[in-house]
Design an enzyme around this catalytic site. Structure first.
Site, short mmCIF file in Angstrom:
data_model
loop_
_atom_site.label_atom_id
_atom_site.label_comp_id
_atom_site.label_asym_id
_atom_site.label_seq_id
_atom_site.Cartn_x
_atom_site.Cartn_y
_atom_site.Cartn_z
N HIS A 141 -3.74 -5.47 1.36
CA HIS A 141 -3.43 -5.81 2.75
C HIS A 141 -3.94 -7.22 3.03
O HIS A 141 -4.86 -7.71 2.38
CB HIS A 141 -4.12 -4.84 3.71
CG HIS A 141 -3.59 -3.45 3.66
ND1 HIS A 141 -2.36 -3.10 4.15
CD2 HIS A 141 -4.16 -2.30 3.20
CE1 HIS A 141 -2.17 -1.80 4.00
NE2 HIS A 141 -3.24 -1.29 3.42
N CYS A 164 0.83 -1.20 0.00
CA CYS A 164 0.00 0.00 0.00
C CYS A 164 0.87 1.27 0.00
O CYS A 164 1.51 1.58 -1.00
CB CYS A 164 -0.97 -0.03 1.17
SG CYS A 164 -2.36 1.11 0.99
#
Length: 491
Positions: A436, A338
């Site tokens: 994630h 991310c």
């Protein structure tokens, strides 16, 4: 007739005294007793968040507590979530949606308007269960914040919810913490506390029997239990980065491979690391400021960040960017998750000042991509297959910004719709992804670890989390008077 739903609030003498874990354990224990339970935290401050099935976000701790109840997480379990950022204060998430940013003093003025959302979410949960377990935030004794409070005694007063206070004996001074809380509280607030719990006792429990009696005598509160430290808790997601450091120390050991993770100031979604910390053949090194990147590590993970540009500047201040380049030259691998993925690119553009002053900063240049911050926040579950190899992978996305460039021609994974996600360098040694949670899947984790030379022993991570919740519930059944807690709630 079904009894109206009851509520019980667990507040703490301070942050990190174990409120989140105790609520999760009680939620599992009461669920195993046959009650329909819902967790609730009026206001949370954490960059460790989870995506709900309806595309909202809540604190990771409440998602774990929902799991302990055997239900899907809901935005109503954590109606106000504050996600700290640099320069512009905290991002404010209300019932799962970002509504703006505010500095600490500005936020105090916003709280009266947020109480209606808190009470709405609380009422919704009460309508679907037997009991709501409410978790307070920080310390019950922060009387300087009592006016307009929505997180602790302000909520308890507004909903007439009884309170049990938690103290942590492991950090010392627990008698003063508990007794002192009663001293500083307004008498009406102190009267809402019906009992106390002393958490994380190590050694002989009988050594604190007199202490429990003294606290009860001085406060008039019922001693609900003295809870010993439980090793199984290490398998549960940590809520705060400080807790993650403690868990890493608990799990510290040598391993056949070494993974280094720079602990950046605004690290987010750090439960991504939990499955790696639990691997017996991995030495996972969480780098504190002032520590150099180890010269002999197999993989460096750049974790998620709530403020990518500010954390990139922090990484450079520590000299970790130079260490990364040296690691790369030695043939080491790098994975960006991310915000870490965004840092690996050539540049990051923030034209609208999403994270601070508008502008452009140079990235680390390890991937031929660039990121533009801004636009709507992406909050979604995602799945696909790893490239190469085709191992199924799933997780969730929680980010602002779009990343594109030449290395996107070599995606990290292929989505179910055929599109590529993430980027991989031409030589395959540097990767980035917006997903994630990818290490929680056993097959995905094993496939990624094989790329750094480790063929891990098969292990069911999710079953381990479930077993830890069951062990915690059994532990609390022994060391807490749960019947007394139910009586306090009026159930």
């Amino acid at each position: 007739m079904k009894k109206p739903a009851r509520s019980l609030m667990l507040q703490g003498t301070g942050s990190s005294v174990g409120k989140s874990v105790l609520v999760a354990g009680l939620a599992r224990a009461l669920t195993l007793r046959g009650l329909v339970v819902r967790p609730f935290k009026p206001q949370n401050m954490s960059n460790n968040a989870a995506v709900t099935p309806d595309g909202g976000e809540i604190g990771r701790a409440q998602a774990l507590q929902a799991r302990a109840c055997g239900v899907a997480p809901s935005v109503h379990m954590n109606p106000v979530l504050l996600k700290p950022q640099s320069e512009i204060g905290s991002q404010i998430v209300v019932q799962g949606r970002v509504v703006g940013n505010a500095r600490a003093r500005e936020y105090q003025a916003l709280k009266p308007g947020l109480m209606s959302y808190v009470l709405d979410s609380f009422a919704r949960l009460r309508g679907e269960c037997d009991i709501v377990l409410v978790e307070g935030a920080g310390s019950a004794s922060e009387i300087n914040l009592r006016r307009n409070d929505i997180a602790n005694m302000g909520f308890a007063a507004a909903t007439d919810t009884p309170v049990v206070l938690i103290g942590d004996i492991d950090r010392g001074g627990v008698i003063a913490s508990l007794v002192g809380t009663q001293v500083v509280l307004d008498p009406n607030d102190a009267a809402r506390i019906r009992g106390f719990i002393v958490n994380r006792m190590r050694g002989d429990l009988s050594l604190f029997a007199d202490g429990m009696a003294m606290i009860a005598e001085r406060t008039g509160w019922a001693p609900i239990g003295l809870v010993p430290f439980l090793d199984a808790v290490r398998l549960l997601p940590a809520e705060d980065a400080a807790d993650l450091q403690d868990l890493a120390r608990m799990r510290s050991r040598g391993g056949r491979v070494r993974i280094a993770v720079p602990m950046l100031p605004m690290i987010s979604n750090f439960d991504d690391l939990d499955p790696l910390l639990a691997e017996p053949d991995i030495e996972c090194i969480l780098l504190r400021p002032g520590q150099p990147l180890p010269g002999s590590c197999d993989l460096v993970i750049l974790p998620g960040s709530k403020s990518t540009i500010a954390d990139l500047a922090a990484l450079r201040r520590e000299g970790w960017d130079i260490d990364l380049q040296a690691h790369r030259r030695r043939g080491g691998q790098v994975l960006g998750l991310c915000g870490g993925y965004q840092m690996l690119g050539r540049r990051i553009d923030d034209p609208d000042g999403t994270e601070g002053p508008a502008g452009t900063v140079a990235g680390l240049g390890l991937l031929d991509v660039a990121t533009v911050l801004g636009g709507a926040k992406t909050l979604t579950e995602a799945s696909g297959t790893l490239l190469p190899g085709g191992t199924p992978a799933h997780g969730y996305e929680m980010h602002i910004g779009l990343t594109d460039g030449a290395d996107r021609a070599h995606p990290f994974l292929r989505r179910a719709d055929g599109s590529g996600e993430g980027a991989v360098s031409a030589d395959g040694r540097v990767s980035g992804t917006y997903l994630h949670g990818i290490f929680a899947n056993d097959a995905t984790r094993a496939a990624l670890l094989r790329r750094i030379g480790l063929d891990p022993v098969p292990r069911d991570h999710e079953a381990g989390v479930e077993a830890a919740l069951d062990a915690l519930a059994a532990h609390l059944e022994v060391h807490l008077d749960i019947d007394a807690l139910l009586a306090v709630s009026g159930y």
